[in-house]
Write a protein that holds these residues in place. Structure first.
Motif, PDB file in Angstrom:
ATOM      1  N   SER A 183      13.610  -0.169 -22.922  1.00  0.00           N
ATOM      2  CA  SER A 183      15.013  -0.307 -23.304  1.00  0.00           C
ATOM      3  C   SER A 183      15.794   0.975 -23.032  1.00  0.00           C
ATOM      4  CB  SER A 183      15.122  -0.674 -24.794  1.00  0.00           C
ATOM      5  OG  SER A 183      14.541   0.347 -25.604  1.00  0.00           O
ATOM      6  N   ASP A 184      15.131   2.023 -22.557  1.00  0.00           N
ATOM      7  CA  ASP A 184      15.784   3.311 -22.328  1.00  0.00           C
ATOM      8  C   ASP A 184      15.510   3.817 -20.910  1.00  0.00           C
ATOM      9  OD1 ASP A 184      17.302   5.559 -22.960  1.00  0.00           O
ATOM     10  OD2 ASP A 184      15.531   6.674 -23.644  1.00  0.00           O
ATOM     11  N   LEU A 185      15.477   2.903 -19.971  1.00  0.00           N
ATOM     12  CA  LEU A 185      15.142   3.256 -18.591  1.00  0.00           C
ATOM     13  C   LEU A 185      16.293   3.952 -17.889  1.00  0.00           C
ATOM     14  CD1 LEU A 185      13.317  -0.035 -17.507  1.00  0.00           C
ATOM     15  CD2 LEU A 185      12.259   2.183 -18.052  1.00  0.00           C
ATOM     16  N   VAL A 241      15.604   1.029 -10.325  1.00  0.00           N
ATOM     17  CA  VAL A 241      16.781   1.445  -9.558  1.00  0.00           C
ATOM     18  C   VAL A 241      18.075   1.274 -10.344  1.00  0.00           C
ATOM     19  CG1 VAL A 241      15.687   0.968  -7.330  1.00  0.00           C
ATOM     20  CG2 VAL A 241      16.964  -0.867  -8.488  1.00  0.00           C
ATOM     21  N   GLY A 242      17.990   0.896 -11.621  1.00  0.00           N
ATOM     22  CA  GLY A 242      19.187   0.713 -12.447  1.00  0.00           C
ATOM     23  C   GLY A 242      19.654  -0.730 -12.443  1.00  0.00           C
ATOM     24  N   GLY A 243      20.531  -1.015 -13.419  1.00  0.00           N
ATOM     25  CA  GLY A 243      21.083  -2.365 -13.507  1.00  0.00           C
ATOM     26  C   GLY A 243      20.063  -3.416 -13.856  1.00  0.00           C
ATOM     27  N   SER A 254       4.699  -3.499 -17.883  1.00  0.00           N
ATOM     28  CA  SER A 254       4.037  -3.174 -19.156  1.00  0.00           C
ATOM     29  C   SER A 254       4.631  -1.930 -19.807  1.00  0.00           C
ATOM     30  CB  SER A 254       2.529  -2.950 -18.918  1.00  0.00           C
ATOM     31  OG  SER A 254       1.938  -4.080 -18.300  1.00  0.00           O
ATOM     32  N   GLY A 255       5.127  -1.018 -18.978  1.00  0.00           N
ATOM     33  CA  GLY A 255       5.689   0.205 -19.506  1.00  0.00           C
ATOM     34  C   GLY A 255       6.326   1.031 -18.406  1.00  0.00           C
ATOM     35  N   ALA A 256       6.772   2.253 -18.745  1.00  0.00           N
ATOM     36  CA  ALA A 256       7.435   3.131 -17.765  1.00  0.00           C
ATOM     37  C   ALA A 256       7.160   4.567 -18.115  1.00  0.00           C
ATOM     38  CB  ALA A 256       8.927   2.860 -17.755  1.00  0.00           C
ATOM     39  N   VAL A 257       7.219   5.410 -17.081  1.00  0.00           N
ATOM     40  CA  VAL A 257       7.100   6.858 -17.263  1.00  0.00           C
ATOM     41  C   VAL A 257       8.239   7.532 -16.539  1.00  0.00           C
ATOM     42  CG1 VAL A 257       4.598   6.820 -17.546  1.00  0.00           C
ATOM     43  CG2 VAL A 257       5.576   7.080 -15.268  1.00  0.00           C
TER      44      VAL A 257
END
Length: 295
Positions: free
Chosen positions: A240-242, A263-265, A289-292
């Motif tokens: 939720s905070d990408l 890439v946003g949006g 599953s997740g992000a870094v």
């Protein structure tokens, strides 16, 4: 006149032994008949005076002519049978030749059709290659422009960061990597449409981690080659905070099997599989599953 008729002598050319034997047999038979008849009559009977006409040479020759006619007829029958046999063989040869000609023509038509199909395939392949070359040239041009733009953005961002200390720590931290994030996003989007190949590292075919590695290299950042190594770097962030440039992963962070670039949006770019290639998709299409965050 005696019982034996006088047979005049005829001096003729010598005849064959078979004809002489035939004549002797006929003559002997006639004379024997006369002798038997004379003996059976009365003793005081008057002597019989009679002229016996012997078979003529003409009648015997007629018999020979008949034999010749029979032989000629047999020969004609044999010739007719031979002609029929030859006609049958000729008809069979014609049928065989017609069948072979038909087979040869069918084979020629098949080869011609195969050649036409091969020419069409080669033409389509050539057109496809030309189209790919044009698309590749267009992407290369876009990459060059993006590289130039991102370099200018990085310089501008650094200046803003140096001179914008009064804007607050949060704003300065986001402005400094914004140029790098823009370069990463631009590079990833420029590869959309490229093919997916396992182990691919470009320039026109990629796998998921090869694309992410190349995108970060465009911003001057070296990443490991394997997806689970890439997802183990940086710090974890909530979905939720990408921010643009974040690395999305599927699976566990230390054991991910797939990665992509946010890439946003609400969208990401990734080398998905061999059937789709490099695509830009919504997160909802395949939620990670997740992000870094490495920037």
């Amino acid at each position: 006149m005696s019982h034996t008729a006088h047979i005049p002598s005829h001096r003729k050319p010598r005849r064959s032994a078979s004809k002489l034997a035939l004549r002797a047999g006929v003559a002997g038979g006639v004379l024997g008949t006369i002798a038997v008849a004379g003996a059976a009559g009365p003793a005081n009977a008057e002597p019989v005076t009679e002229t016996i006409e012997m078979p003529t040479l003409g009648s015997l020759e007629n018999g020979a002519g008949l034999a010749s006619a029979v032989a000629a007829s047999a020969e004609a029958s044999q010739q007719e049978a031979l002609d029929q046999s030859l006609q049958t063989q000729e008809n069979a040869a014609l049928q065989k030749a017609a069948k072979e000609a038909k087979t040869a023509r069918a084979e020629a038509d098949r080869k011609a059709a195969a050649e036409r199909a091969e020419k069409a395939r080669l033409k389509a392949e050539q057109e496809r290659k030309e189209q790919e070359a044009q698309e590749r040239a267009s992407r290369d041009s876009a990459r060059t422009q993006l590289s130039t733009t991102s370099s200018g953005s990085s310089n501008d961002g650094g200046s803003s960061s140096d001179g914008g200390s009064s804007t607050g720590s949060d704003e300065s931290t986001t402005q400094a990597p914004s140029g790098s994030a823009a370069a990463i996003v631009a590079f990833a989007r420029a590869q959309v449409g490229d093919s997916y190949v396992t182990g691919g590292t470009g320039p026109n075919s990629w796998d998921c981690s090869g694309l992410v590695q190349a995108a970060y290299r465009e911003a001057g950042i070296d990443l490991p080659r394997i997806s689970y190594q890439q997802s183990s770097m940086g710090s974890s962030v909530s979905l939720s905070d990408l921010q643009p440039g974040d690395i999305l992963y599927w699976g566990s962070r230390s054991g991910s099997y797939h990665v992509a670039v946010y890439v946003g949006g609400g969208k990401y770019v990734g080398a998905q599989n061999s059937s789709t290639g490099v695509v830009e998709r919504s997160l909802d299409w395949d939620m990670p599953s997740g992000a870094v965050r490495i920037l």
